[in-house]
Design a protein around this motif. Sequence first.
Motif, PDB file in Angstrom:
ATOM      1  N   ARG A 187      40.065  42.916  44.570  1.00 19.15           N
ATOM      2  CA  ARG A 187      40.324  43.234  43.169  1.00 19.15           C
ATOM      3  C   ARG A 187      41.817  43.441  42.917  1.00 19.15           C
ATOM      4  NH1 ARG A 187      37.760  45.145  39.204  1.00 19.15           N
ATOM      5  NH2 ARG A 187      38.880  47.135  39.136  1.00 19.15           N
ATOM      6  N   SER A 215      41.211  39.377  41.859  1.00 24.02           N
ATOM      7  CA  SER A 215      40.344  39.118  40.705  1.00 24.02           C
ATOM      8  C   SER A 215      40.746  39.972  39.507  1.00 24.02           C
ATOM      9  CB  SER A 215      38.883  39.358  41.091  1.00 24.02           C
ATOM     10  OG  SER A 215      38.714  40.696  41.482  1.00 24.02           O
ATOM     11  N   HIS A 216      41.398  41.125  39.743  1.00 22.76           N
ATOM     12  CA  HIS A 216      41.781  41.980  38.628  1.00 22.76           C
ATOM     13  C   HIS A 216      42.828  41.264  37.764  1.00 22.76           C
ATOM     14  CE1 HIS A 216      41.960  45.747  36.519  1.00 22.76           C
ATOM     15  NE2 HIS A 216      43.287  45.718  36.549  1.00 22.76           N
ATOM     16  N   ARG A 220      37.734  36.207  38.116  1.00 26.75           N
ATOM     17  CA  ARG A 220      36.886  35.818  39.244  1.00 26.75           C
ATOM     18  C   ARG A 220      37.247  34.436  39.775  1.00 26.75           C
ATOM     19  NH1 ARG A 220      30.595  37.387  38.562  1.00 26.75           N
ATOM     20  NH2 ARG A 220      30.765  39.463  39.467  1.00 26.75           N
TER      21      ARG A 220
END
Lengths: 363, 365
Positions: A187, A215-216, A220
Motif C-alpha cells: 500500500r 497501490s495507495h 490497484r
Amino acid sequence: MLRTDTPTQKRRLGRLIEPFNDRVAWDLLLQRLNPTWSVGEIRARVIRRAEESDDTFSLYLQANRHWPGHQAGQHLRLQVEINGVLRQRVFSISSAPGKTRATRGQLRLTIQRQPGQGVTDWLYQNARVGQVFTLGAPGGDFTLPAAVPTKLLMIAGGSGLTPMMAMLHHLAERGHVGDIHLIQLCRKPAQRLFAVELDALARQLPGLTVDVHFSHANGRLKLESLTDRVPDFDERHTLLCGPNTLMEQAMTFWQGRTTAGPLQIERFAAPRPAGQSGGLLSVTASQSEQMFTQIPGQTLLESAEASGLSPDYGCRAGICRTCLCRKTQGQVRNLITGLASSQADEWIQLCVSVAESDLQLDL
Amino acid sequence: MAEKAQLDPQQLDDLARELDALRTEVTADLGQRDADHIRRMVRRAQGSAVAGRGLLMFGFGPISWAVGVLALAHAKILENMEIGHNVMHGQYDWMNDPTLNSKTYDWDIVCAREHWIHSHNVEHHDHTNILGKDHDYGYGMLRLTPEQRWRPSALLQPFWYLLLALNFQWGVAIHDIKLGRFFKGRMSRQELKQRSRPFLRKAGKQLFKDYVFFPALAFWQWPRVLLGNLCANLIRNLWTNAIIFCGHFTEDAQTFSLRETRDESRGHWYLRQIQGSSNLEGGRWFHVLSGHLSHQIEHHLFPDMPAPRLAEIAPRVREICQRYGIHYNSAGFWAQYRTVLKRIFVHALPTRAHRSRALPEPDQG
C-alpha cells in the motif's frame, strides 16, 4: 478368521510395553529438562525477533532434530497457547532451506499482524526470544519447479512475499542466472517489506528485477497492464501469492489469455462459498450421532461448529488437512479445487468443502 | 432425613436461569489458569508414578516399599480422579489439546473409556438417582432405599459392599457390560461377547502392565513390585469407592422415580441434580485427591466445568439453594460416609418406605 491387519498387530505389540511406548508421557518427562526435547514432535525455539515494518515481524527459529527440512516456498503449522487454548496457524517460511545438518533446522517466519486474528496478533504482542513452539511438518506445493524456468514472474501481494523470499534466497545460493521479474505490491512505502534484503538479493541474482507497485499512490495493479509492464509476459512461468481477490482476478485473467505461461498460486485464506438458495441440505455425523444442516454461505466446518460439533481443524484454509474427514455418502464440492467429490468413502477437507447433497460424514 | 424441596414451575424456571447465568459466567472466564492447573496435575501424577514405580523396583527395605506404594497409589488416584474423570467429561476440551481431549483420553484403570463414557456421562449424569435408569444407583447389587425391591441376598449386602469397595475398579469396569441383563436372559451370548470386548482388552492391558511387565522389569525384586502394585490398586479402589459413594448415597441424597421425572424441565433437572448429590468438606489437597467430586453437587449441575472452578462457585450455589429452600447436602467426609454405611446396613433388611422416614436422625457433626 484370518488376521492380516498389521497395524492392529503393531498396536497389540505396543500395548505390551505400555507405558514405555507412550510418546506423550516421554515428551512430558523430556520437557521438564528442556522444552525443545521431544521423541517425535517438531519443536523450535525463537532465537531472534526482527521487526520488518510497523505490522510485520520475523521470527528466527531453531528447530529440533525432528524438522525434516523444507523446500523453498513451503509453509508450516505453528501452534501457540493463547489463554489456555491451543491454536494453530499456517505460515510461509521466508528463509531458504539449510543445506547442512546444522543449518537445516534454522527457519525464519515472517508474520503480518492481523487485527482481531488471534494467532498473528498474539504472536505480535507476545513472541519473545527463548520461547518454544510446536511446529507441524512443512507442506504445500507452492515450490519452484524441479527444472527452474529461465524466465520467472513473481507477483507478491503484501506478506505474500514471504514464500518468494525463501525462493529468491534459495536461487541466490544456487547461483541462478535466469531472468526473474518480481512485482511487489504494497500500500505505502512504509509497509514495504524486505527492501534492504531485496537490494542484497538483486546483487547476487543478476537476472532479478524488483518492481514495486504502491497501490495507495498508483491504484490497484491492473492485471491487463501486466503485458505492458513485464517484457515477454507470455513466456514466463508465474508464481503468485497474495490476497484472495488478487488471486481470483489472476485466475480469471489467466483463463482468458490462452497465450499466457503457467500460473502457480499459493492460497492463504479459504475462498467464501457462494450463498445457495433452495432447500437446506442435512449432514449426518455418524460418530457423534448428530445431524446438522449445511448453512448457505458457510463451509461444512463452520456449519458443524454452528451446530455445536467441534471437529478438529488447523488452518481453516484447506492447507493443513487437520480437518480431514471421511465422507461415507453424498456429494461435496471443494471450494479451492472446484472439484466435486461424489464417490462414497472419500476423504474431504471440511474447512473448504460445501455439501451439494445430503451427506453422511464419519465425524 | 431432609425433605425434597417443592418448587412451582415459575421458581424452577428462575432457578434454571440463575444457574445457567452462573455457568455462562464461568465459561467466559476459562483460560490460562485452568490450563495450567490440569497440566500441573498431569505432571504431578506422572512424577508421582515414576517415583512410586522407581521405589518399588529399585528400592530395598520396607520403608521404601511403603513410600513407593503410597506414591503409586497417589499417582493412580490423581490420574483417575482429577485428570481422567474430569478430562473424559470434556472439562478441558476447550483447550483444543489432543492429549487432554474427551474423545481420545484413556485412563490408568481397568475400565474401558468407551464403557465409562456411556454408563457415566450418558446414563448416570443425565438420569442421576432415577431408580431403574441410573444404573450407578447401588451398582445393581446394593439396596440403598426402600423403593428398591428387597431380596434375601440383600441380607449379605454389607459383605457385597466390602467386596465391591476392594475391587472397585473391576466393578466400574464391568458395569456397562450389564451382566445382569445377560443372566436374566435379556442379552444374547453374542451381544455379551460384543459388549465385553473393550473391557477384556483394557483389563488384559492393565493386568499385564501391573502384574507381569513391571514386576518382570524388576528381576529378582518382582515380588516386591507385584505386591506393591496390588496394594496401590487396592488403596485407589478403597478411596475412589468411598468418595463416589459419598456423592449420591448419603442419608439425605434423594432418589427419584421415573414418573416424577417424566417431561422434566431444565429447572427440575437442576433441582434433581442438587438433591441427588452430596458434597464433602475438606482442605485443598482433599478436594484435588477426590477429583473435586467433593463438590458433587456443582459437578452434577455442570459436568463439563473444569473441576477447580466447582470449589469457587460452591458458595454461590449454596446461597442460591438457600434462597429457594433446597437442602444443600454438605458435611465432612466421615460424617457423610457414616450415613452411607448406615444405609447399606439398614436397607439390607426389608425396610419399607414409610418406616425409613421414621428412622432416627443421623447425628451429623
